[in-house]
Design a protein around this motif. Sequence first.
Motif, PDB file in Angstrom:
ATOM      1  N   ALA A   1      27.937  96.846 106.966  1.00 39.76           N
ATOM      2  CA  ALA A   1      27.186  97.579 105.664  1.00 39.76           C
ATOM      3  C   ALA A   1      25.383  98.400 105.909  1.00 39.76           C
ATOM      4  N   GLU A   2      24.736  99.000 105.286  1.00 40.12           N
ATOM      5  CA  GLU A   2      23.414  99.096 105.954  1.00 40.12           C
ATOM      6  C   GLU A   2      22.452  98.174 105.544  1.00 40.12           C
ATOM      7  N   HIS A   3      23.153  97.177 104.483  1.00 38.15           N
ATOM      8  CA  HIS A   3      21.994  96.345 104.437  1.00 38.15           C
ATOM      9  C   HIS A   3      22.240  95.414 104.964  1.00 38.15           C
ATOM     10  N   GLU A   4      23.721  94.740 105.770  1.00 38.91           N
ATOM     11  CA  GLU A   4      23.363  94.361 106.455  1.00 38.91           C
ATOM     12  C   GLU A   4      22.917  94.783 108.121  1.00 38.91           C
ATOM     13  N   ILE A   5      22.523  95.814 108.153  1.00 35.78           N
ATOM     14  CA  ILE A   5      21.671  95.982 109.928  1.00 35.78           C
ATOM     15  C   ILE A   5      20.305  96.081 109.684  1.00 35.78           C
ATOM     16  N   VAL A   6      19.911  95.452 110.916  1.00 36.79           N
ATOM     17  CA  VAL A   6      17.851  95.573 111.144  1.00 36.79           C
ATOM     18  C   VAL A   6      17.974  96.658 112.085  1.00 36.79           C
ATOM     19  N   ALA A   7      17.804  98.121 112.748  1.00 33.50           N
ATOM     20  CA  ALA A   7      18.104  98.264 113.610  1.00 33.50           C
ATOM     21  C   ALA A   7      16.821  98.399 114.816  1.00 33.50           C
ATOM     22  N   TRP A   8      17.055  98.240 116.069  1.00 32.80           N
ATOM     23  CA  TRP A   8      15.906  98.151 116.974  1.00 32.80           C
ATOM     24  C   TRP A   8      16.449  99.064 118.499  1.00 32.80           C
ATOM     25  N   ASP A   9      15.329 100.463 118.339  1.00 32.77           N
ATOM     26  CA  ASP A   9      15.716 101.418 118.799  1.00 32.77           C
ATOM     27  C   ASP A   9      14.000 100.954 119.816  1.00 32.77           C
ATOM     28  N   SER A  10      14.407 100.955 121.104  1.00 31.55           N
ATOM     29  CA  SER A  10      13.563 100.237 122.108  1.00 31.55           C
ATOM     30  C   SER A  10      13.714 101.445 123.605  1.00 31.55           C
ATOM     31  N   GLY A  11      12.131 102.468 123.957  1.00 31.63           N
ATOM     32  CA  GLY A  11      12.641 103.311 124.656  1.00 31.63           C
ATOM     33  C   GLY A  11      10.806 102.858 125.968  1.00 31.63           C
ATOM     34  N   GLY A  12      10.909 104.191 126.158  1.00 32.22           N
ATOM     35  CA  GLY A  12       9.878 103.794 127.684  1.00 32.22           C
ATOM     36  C   GLY A  12       8.461 103.336 126.705  1.00 32.22           C
ATOM     37  N   GLY A  13       8.114 104.206 125.734  1.00 31.92           N
ATOM     38  CA  GLY A  13       6.849 104.259 125.156  1.00 31.92           C
ATOM     39  C   GLY A  13       6.510 102.717 124.141  1.00 31.92           C
ATOM     40  N   SER A  14       7.650 103.109 123.671  1.00 38.63           N
ATOM     41  CA  SER A  14       7.556 102.238 121.465  1.00 38.63           C
ATOM     42  C   SER A  14       8.893 102.063 121.343  1.00 38.63           C
ATOM     43  N   PHE A  15       8.536 100.683 120.570  1.00 39.16           N
ATOM     44  CA  PHE A  15      10.168 100.342 119.677  1.00 39.16           C
ATOM     45  C   PHE A  15       9.351 100.470 118.328  1.00 39.16           C
ATOM     46  N   GLN A  16      11.313 100.019 117.604  1.00 40.92           N
ATOM     47  CA  GLN A  16      11.262 100.386 116.144  1.00 40.92           C
ATOM     48  C   GLN A  16      12.161  99.644 115.833  1.00 40.92           C
ATOM     49  N   VAL A  17      11.993  98.759 114.835  1.00 40.47           N
ATOM     50  CA  VAL A  17      12.628  97.795 114.299  1.00 40.47           C
ATOM     51  C   VAL A  17      13.003  98.449 113.097  1.00 40.47           C
ATOM     52  N   THR A  18      13.988  98.334 112.238  1.00 44.18           N
ATOM     53  CA  THR A  18      13.854  99.361 111.368  1.00 44.18           C
ATOM     54  C   THR A  18      15.357  98.256 110.075  1.00 44.18           C
ATOM     55  N   GLY A  19      14.936  98.129 108.866  1.00 45.38           N
ATOM     56  CA  GLY A  19      15.846  97.785 107.956  1.00 45.38           C
ATOM     57  C   GLY A  19      15.496  97.758 106.293  1.00 45.38           C
ATOM     58  N   GLU A  20      16.681  97.720 105.639  1.00 39.51           N
ATOM     59  CA  GLU A  20      16.609  97.954 104.045  1.00 39.51           C
ATOM     60  C   GLU A  20      16.067  96.313 103.325  1.00 39.51           C
ATOM     61  N   TRP A  21      15.079  96.896 102.798  1.00 37.56           N
ATOM     62  CA  TRP A  21      14.106  95.598 101.993  1.00 37.56           C
ATOM     63  C   TRP A  21      13.658  95.698 100.659  1.00 37.56           C
ATOM     64  N   ASP A  22      13.952  95.213  99.463  1.00 35.70           N
ATOM     65  CA  ASP A  22      13.692  94.912  98.527  1.00 35.70           C
ATOM     66  C   ASP A  22      13.869  96.810  97.483  1.00 35.70           C
ATOM     67  N   GLY A  23      15.192  97.648  98.240  1.00 38.17           N
ATOM     68  CA  GLY A  23      15.597  98.588  97.984  1.00 38.17           C
ATOM     69  C   GLY A  23      14.525  99.907  98.538  1.00 38.17           C
ATOM     70  N   GLU A  24      13.985  99.691  99.758  1.00 39.14           N
ATOM     71  CA  GLU A  24      13.024 100.405 100.646  1.00 39.14           C
ATOM     72  C   GLU A  24      13.227  99.613 102.135  1.00 39.14           C
ATOM     73  N   THR A  25      13.332 101.498 102.646  1.00 43.75           N
ATOM     74  CA  THR A  25      13.267 101.249 104.398  1.00 43.75           C
ATOM     75  C   THR A  25      12.050 100.318 105.175  1.00 43.75           C
ATOM     76  N   HIS A  26      11.750  99.346 104.902  1.00 44.37           N
ATOM     77  CA  HIS A  26      10.565  99.119 106.258  1.00 44.37           C
ATOM     78  C   HIS A  26      10.627  99.401 107.821  1.00 44.37           C
ATOM     79  N   THR A  27       9.701  99.229 108.374  1.00 39.71           N
ATOM     80  CA  THR A  27      10.161  99.998 109.476  1.00 39.71           C
ATOM     81  C   THR A  27       8.511  98.995 111.390  1.00 39.71           C
ATOM     82  N   TRP A  28       8.953  98.437 111.832  1.00 40.22           N
ATOM     83  CA  TRP A  28       7.556  97.186 112.702  1.00 40.22           C
ATOM     84  C   TRP A  28       8.353  98.366 113.668  1.00 40.22           C
ATOM     85  N   MET A  29       7.089  98.821 114.028  1.00 40.31           N
ATOM     86  CA  MET A  29       6.437  99.601 115.004  1.00 40.31           C
ATOM     87  C   MET A  29       5.680  99.446 115.949  1.00 40.31           C
ATOM     88  N   ARG A  30       5.684  98.909 117.423  1.00 40.36           N
ATOM     89  CA  ARG A  30       4.811  99.130 118.190  1.00 40.36           C
ATOM     90  C   ARG A  30       4.630  99.901 119.239  1.00 40.36           C
TER      91      ARG A  30
END
Length: 274
Positions: free
Chosen positions: A83-112
Amino acid sequence: YVHTERSLSELTRVIGKMLGVAKGLGAEQFVGICTAAFRKATNGAKYLAGLCEQTGVRLKIVTQQQEALLGFATASSVAGDLAEHEIVAWDSGGGSFQVTGEWDGETHTWMRPVGSGVATAELVKGVMGKDFSQCPTPNPVSVTQAQGLAARLKKAIGPPPQWLTTKLAIRHVKLVGIGGDMSIFRLAEELCGKAVLTAPDVLLAVENMCGKTDRDLRTLEGVPAAQKMPHNVIPKLVLLYVVLDLTGAEAVDFRQCNGNLPGVFVSEDLWEGL
């Protein structure tokens, strides 16, 4: 960072080839997204206009936040058993990475702004003290140099947000890594022999790859990701290990896909007006 006429010609060729395949399968509408390589290039917008004109495809430079949301949509699509609430998505490419998930009813992202290309340059320039333009490969890499890269990446990336570490501590939540044949996750899967990867698994892979030359890696049986791109094997693995270590994630579950294609396919705003 600047795109060259040579890279424009090559990318035009590749897009043309992909268009031919898509049309052969019956596709009639085409869109594409451009990520860190275009965001960072000083001539990214101009280069993009040339690509659109030559290929006839609607191409759009997306922000890192938009890229993160596409990554989450992609992970939700390819990890249909979760289910979507069970997923934390990690997308990592050549120039950046993004880790995204739902928390407290909102979508949050850690981007570097740290990806495999950035990690490779940091290893060559920062750790080895060499000119990256004159030394395109760091191999062979010693264990000490790999440790030095890990320390530098940890400092550059910094601590993850609290929402992420809290969510990853929940038993049923999974960190889902998405990517294609050349992704950091695919490389680790081929080296470790499994798709669910722990920090110790990746660390062992780093140690096993240290000391190998480009020639060694190009002939590494059963590891196409290393054969095709030997120069960033160690940087990819170290980056993967560092993020796992920083987040405290139990493991990352790799789900293969063609970039963010599933996310692009379901994002209606990218298709409006076609």
